[in-house]
Design a protein around this motif. Structure first.
Motif, PDB file in Angstrom:
ATOM      1  N   LEU A 106       0.606  -1.153  -0.126  1.00  0.00           N
ATOM      2  CA  LEU A 106      -0.008   0.157   0.008  1.00  0.00           C
ATOM      3  C   LEU A 106       0.781   1.333   0.199  1.00  0.00           C
ATOM      4  CD1 LEU A 106      -2.774  -0.961   2.504  1.00  0.00           C
ATOM      5  CD2 LEU A 106      -2.909  -1.177   0.144  1.00  0.00           C
ATOM      6  N   MET A 107       1.958   1.095   0.722  1.00  0.00           N
ATOM      7  CA  MET A 107       2.750   2.480   0.799  1.00  0.00           C
ATOM      8  C   MET A 107       4.181   2.291  -0.043  1.00  0.00           C
ATOM      9  SD  MET A 107       2.484   3.200   4.936  1.00  0.00           S
ATOM     10  CE  MET A 107       0.943   3.424   5.752  1.00  0.00           C
ATOM     11  N   ASP A 108       4.288   1.149  -0.749  1.00  0.00           N
ATOM     12  CA  ASP A 108       5.368   1.136  -1.529  1.00  0.00           C
ATOM     13  C   ASP A 108       6.763   1.373  -0.725  1.00  0.00           C
ATOM     14  OD1 ASP A 108       6.933   0.564  -3.885  1.00  0.00           O
ATOM     15  OD2 ASP A 108       6.652   2.624  -4.524  1.00  0.00           O
ATOM     16  N   GLN A 109       6.681   0.534   0.238  1.00  0.00           N
ATOM     17  CA  GLN A 109       7.988   0.615   1.162  1.00  0.00           C
ATOM     18  C   GLN A 109       8.173  -1.096   1.584  1.00  0.00           C
ATOM     19  OE1 GLN A 109       7.890   3.330   4.511  1.00  0.00           O
ATOM     20  NE2 GLN A 109       6.830   4.819   3.302  1.00  0.00           N
ATOM     21  N   PRO A 110       9.071  -1.643   0.730  1.00  0.00           N
ATOM     22  CA  PRO A 110       9.244  -3.050   0.996  1.00  0.00           C
ATOM     23  C   PRO A 110       9.775  -3.381   2.327  1.00  0.00           C
ATOM     24  CG  PRO A 110       9.988  -2.243  -1.263  1.00  0.00           C
ATOM     25  CD  PRO A 110       9.659  -1.137  -0.535  1.00  0.00           C
ATOM     26  N   ARG A 111      10.548  -2.609   3.083  1.00  0.00           N
ATOM     27  CA  ARG A 111      11.135  -2.806   4.188  1.00  0.00           C
ATOM     28  C   ARG A 111      10.167  -2.928   5.342  1.00  0.00           C
ATOM     29  NH1 ARG A 111      16.627  -1.830   5.068  1.00  0.00           N
ATOM     30  NH2 ARG A 111      17.643  -0.788   3.043  1.00  0.00           N
ATOM     31  N   MET A 112       8.953  -2.699   5.082  1.00  0.00           N
ATOM     32  CA  MET A 112       8.040  -2.930   6.303  1.00  0.00           C
ATOM     33  C   MET A 112       7.727  -4.270   6.476  1.00  0.00           C
ATOM     34  SD  MET A 112       4.981  -0.005   5.817  1.00  0.00           S
ATOM     35  CE  MET A 112       5.575   1.689   6.178  1.00  0.00           C
ATOM     36  N   TYR A 113       7.891  -5.136   5.382  1.00  0.00           N
ATOM     37  CA  TYR A 113       7.499  -6.475   5.636  1.00  0.00           C
ATOM     38  C   TYR A 113       8.653  -7.097   6.574  1.00  0.00           C
ATOM     39  CZ  TYR A 113       6.634 -11.473   5.150  1.00  0.00           C
ATOM     40  OH  TYR A 113       6.482 -13.028   5.325  1.00  0.00           O
ATOM     41  N   GLY A 114       9.782  -6.893   6.321  1.00  0.00           N
ATOM     42  CA  GLY A 114      11.143  -7.519   7.337  1.00  0.00           C
ATOM     43  C   GLY A 114      10.848  -6.565   8.637  1.00  0.00           C
ATOM     44  N   GLN A 115      10.548  -5.369   8.656  1.00  0.00           N
ATOM     45  CA  GLN A 115      10.255  -4.937  10.000  1.00  0.00           C
ATOM     46  C   GLN A 115       9.288  -5.543  10.912  1.00  0.00           C
ATOM     47  OE1 GLN A 115       8.243  -0.995  10.020  1.00  0.00           O
ATOM     48  NE2 GLN A 115       9.835  -0.213  11.655  1.00  0.00           N
ATOM     49  N   SER A 116       8.167  -5.968  10.200  1.00  0.00           N
ATOM     50  CA  SER A 116       7.022  -6.747  10.917  1.00  0.00           C
ATOM     51  C   SER A 116       7.411  -8.107  11.395  1.00  0.00           C
ATOM     52  CB  SER A 116       5.670  -7.021   9.998  1.00  0.00           C
ATOM     53  OG  SER A 116       5.970  -7.874   8.784  1.00  0.00           O
ATOM     54  N   ILE A 117       8.438  -8.642  10.577  1.00  0.00           N
ATOM     55  CA  ILE A 117       9.067 -10.125  11.101  1.00  0.00           C
ATOM     56  C   ILE A 117       9.883  -9.848  12.455  1.00  0.00           C
ATOM     57  CG2 ILE A 117      10.686 -11.752  10.692  1.00  0.00           C
ATOM     58  CD1 ILE A 117       9.794 -11.514   7.706  1.00  0.00           C
ATOM     59  N   LEU A 118      10.569  -8.554  12.504  1.00  0.00           N
ATOM     60  CA  LEU A 118      11.343  -8.213  13.587  1.00  0.00           C
ATOM     61  C   LEU A 118      10.268  -8.237  14.972  1.00  0.00           C
ATOM     62  CD1 LEU A 118      13.962  -5.502  12.386  1.00  0.00           C
ATOM     63  CD2 LEU A 118      14.432  -7.722  13.147  1.00  0.00           C
ATOM     64  N   PHE A 119       9.344  -7.604  14.703  1.00  0.00           N
ATOM     65  CA  PHE A 119       8.310  -7.437  15.705  1.00  0.00           C
ATOM     66  C   PHE A 119       7.575  -8.913  16.206  1.00  0.00           C
ATOM     67  CE2 PHE A 119       7.704  -2.886  13.954  1.00  0.00           C
ATOM     68  CZ  PHE A 119       8.175  -2.319  15.293  1.00  0.00           C
ATOM     69  N   ARG A 120       7.692  -9.839  15.311  1.00  0.00           N
ATOM     70  CA  ARG A 120       7.236 -11.002  15.640  1.00  0.00           C
ATOM     71  C   ARG A 120       8.013 -12.071  16.368  1.00  0.00           C
ATOM     72  NH1 ARG A 120       2.661 -14.133  13.593  1.00  0.00           N
ATOM     73  NH2 ARG A 120       2.590 -14.395  15.816  1.00  0.00           N
ATOM     74  N   ASP A 121       9.604 -12.233  15.790  1.00  0.00           N
ATOM     75  CA  ASP A 121      10.335 -13.099  16.034  1.00  0.00           C
ATOM     76  C   ASP A 121      11.308 -12.520  17.314  1.00  0.00           C
ATOM     77  OD1 ASP A 121      12.869 -14.593  16.263  1.00  0.00           O
ATOM     78  OD2 ASP A 121      12.533 -15.505  14.288  1.00  0.00           O
ATOM     79  N   LYS A 122      10.844 -13.243  18.263  1.00  0.00           N
ATOM     80  CA  LYS A 122      11.665 -12.653  19.696  1.00  0.00           C
ATOM     81  C   LYS A 122      13.079 -12.633  19.474  1.00  0.00           C
ATOM     82  CE  LYS A 122       7.484 -12.847  22.901  1.00  0.00           C
ATOM     83  NZ  LYS A 122       6.335 -13.544  21.966  1.00  0.00           N
ATOM     84  N   ALA A 123      13.455 -13.534  18.966  1.00  0.00           N
ATOM     85  CA  ALA A 123      15.054 -13.609  18.928  1.00  0.00           C
ATOM     86  C   ALA A 123      15.556 -12.508  17.992  1.00  0.00           C
ATOM     87  CB  ALA A 123      15.355 -14.983  18.344  1.00  0.00           C
ATOM     88  N   LEU A 124      15.108 -12.518  16.872  1.00  0.00           N
ATOM     89  CA  LEU A 124      15.441 -11.412  15.925  1.00  0.00           C
ATOM     90  C   LEU A 124      15.214 -10.030  16.560  1.00  0.00           C
ATOM     91  CD1 LEU A 124      14.048 -12.545  12.415  1.00  0.00           C
ATOM     92  CD2 LEU A 124      16.621 -12.299  13.099  1.00  0.00           C
ATOM     93  N   MET A 125      14.070  -9.757  17.278  1.00  0.00           N
ATOM     94  CA  MET A 125      13.940  -8.690  17.830  1.00  0.00           C
ATOM     95  C   MET A 125      14.839  -8.147  18.871  1.00  0.00           C
ATOM     96  SD  MET A 125      10.478  -8.042  20.565  1.00  0.00           S
ATOM     97  CE  MET A 125       9.558  -8.571  19.445  1.00  0.00           C
ATOM     98  N   LYS A 126      15.347  -9.193  19.782  1.00  0.00           N
ATOM     99  CA  LYS A 126      16.438  -8.762  20.839  1.00  0.00           C
ATOM    100  C   LYS A 126      17.913  -8.742  20.261  1.00  0.00           C
ATOM    101  CE  LYS A 126      14.164 -11.176  24.724  1.00  0.00           C
ATOM    102  NZ  LYS A 126      14.335 -10.051  25.700  1.00  0.00           N
TER     103      LYS A 126
END
Length: 445
Positions: free
Chosen positions: A132-152
């Motif tokens: 919707l916003m033509d910002q591909p990095r948003m999907y990767g950012q959402s994974i960071l918010f879900r994967d607790k190990a990557l998040m830390k």
């Protein structure tokens, strides 16, 4: 002869036609969409998609001036149709193979942004908003918010303090981690081990969260719960934050004080915890920078240790559990769901956002809290709310229901409460003590 045959065919054909469903039983006469009192929508403002099902979020959207559409599972269709709620049914269990399809459908409708209402829809919102916003990095950012190990790991890269953590793929991984943690703490033979925590990688709140004190506790973890995130135990004061962000800046920050994790919480916090607000704000600003958050609402958790250090626990990019949004609205009077729509909407102006939020703590009308009820007995037959609860002047209602079966299932990890009891009053210490006292009462007998 031929006329009879044709007539018979017509009768057969009409009998095969689908029968119209009666969905009138789903009508909720209290909804603005039914009463005809829904707030007019401003076509110059954003058009938002609510991902997941929350009747309180829908009610808030109906009273707000933004256009909205609900993206929810099939079982919500009848309710939405009966109550004039715009809906796109969707199966959230199939992320990668169909995310482009729902993103394109929403884009074709003119939707500006997708707002996640639950943990399970955070990744969906990232995938959709990247289109919707033509910002591909948003999907990767959402994974960071879900994967607790990557998040830390991302938090560490940003200079944010975290405890020791690793991933576990089998029982032996937890055994090794527990031994290494206690070796690092210079434990001697005969000293009791420090506990560790294990959590699901991508679940919300206390789901899958276990405290491990000895090897026997590890044996209780079912194989299907692996892989898990392992963390060292932090002794300290754990609390949560709800922050609304617009153009990379904090617009409102609430501190939620836990009384007992998994049982009770209240807002705003006591004066003692609020004295940390400046330090907490700096930590949230560091979090915003580290995770490159431009807009939206976040729900991070932290520990303050006895020596005054602040440790990051985790952060969620969606409304918190335990009806925290409803507690904030009870305490302050503004809708936290509308606040989220406002900061997610790319067409919101700075002036509009600034005017929406009250002053933290100063503008609160009182203190709102809730207690999650777990049956204390193995066998129960009825719901019986204690008089100590209902007769207290701070009692503000409940959403408990009668038990559907007598045998109480064993709690897995921290477990799931059976419902919430709500309180509201003008003194945070009285409220805190009242919430703590609920732990000794039987609500199911």
């Amino acid at each position: 002869m031929e006329k009879t045959s044709l007539r018979r065919k017509a009768i057969l054909k009409s009998s095969e036609a689908p029968i119209a469903k009666d969905i009138s039983n789903w009508t909720d006469p209290n909804l603005d969409s039914v009463k005809g009192t829904e707030t007019p929508k401003d076509p110059n403002k954003g058009y938002v998609a609510l991902l997941g099902w929350s009747i309180n979020a829908i009610k808030a959207a109906q009273k707000f001036d933004r256009r909205y559409i609900v993206v929810a599972p099939d079982w919500a269709i009848d309710f939405c149709e009966a109550n004039n709620i715009p809906i796109i049914p969707w199966d959230f269990a199939r992320l990668n193979d169909r995310s482009m399809e729902i993103a394109q459908r929403l884009k074709d409708l003119g939707v500006d942004v997708a707002i996640p209402l639950f943990e399970e829809t955070v990744e969906w919102s990232g995938a959709i908003n990247s289109v919707l916003m033509d910002q591909p990095r948003m999907y990767g950012q959402s994974i960071l918010f879900r994967d607790k190990a990557l998040m830390k790991r991302r938090a560490q890269l940003g200079g944010i303090r975290v405890g020791i953590f690793e991933e576990a793929y089998e029982k032996d991984d937890i055994v090794r981690f527990m031994k290494r943690v206690n070796q690092t703490l210079l434990k001697l033979d005969g000293d009791p081990d420090d506990p560790i925590h294990v959590k699901a990688f991508d679940k919300a709140g206390c789901l899958g969260h276990r405290m491990i004190r000895d090897i026997e506790d590890i044996d209780k973890i079912p194989e299907e719960e692996y892989p898990l995130l392992m963390e060292s135990h932090l002794d300290g004061w754990e609390f949560a934050v709800e922050a609304w962000i617009h153009d990379g800046e904090i617009k409102f920050l609430n501190i939620s004080e836990y009384v007992t994790l998994g049982y009770s919480v209240f807002v705003p916090a006591t004066r003692e915890l609020e004295s940390w607000r400046e330090a907490i704000t700096k930590q949230i600003e560091k979090l915003i920078k580290t995770f490159d958050i431009k807009f939206g609402q976040i729900h991070p958790e932290y520990f303050v240790t006895s020596d005054g250090e602040m440790y990051f626990g985790e952060v969620a990019y969606r409304p918190p559990g335990f009806k925290a949004f409803e507690l904030i609205e009870r305490a302050y009077g503004f809708s936290a769901y509308q606040a989220s729509i406002l900061v997610f909407d790319p067409k919101s102006t700075k002036e509009e956002v600034d005017a929406f939020f009250p002053r933290a703590v100063e503008d609160a009308k009182g203190y709102a809290g809730c207690f999650g009820v777990y049956p204390r007995r193995r066998v129960v037959s009825k719901l019986e709310i204690p008089k100590e609860t209902t007769e207290h002047p701070y009692f503000d209602g409940h959403e408990l229901v009668a038990p559907v079966e007598e045998t109480v299932p064993d709690r897995s990890a921290f477990g799931t409460h059976w419902g919430l009891v709500f309180f509201f009053g003008d003194d945070p210490i009285t409220l805190r003590d009242l919430l703590k006292a609920q732990e000794d009462l039987d609500f199911y007998v």
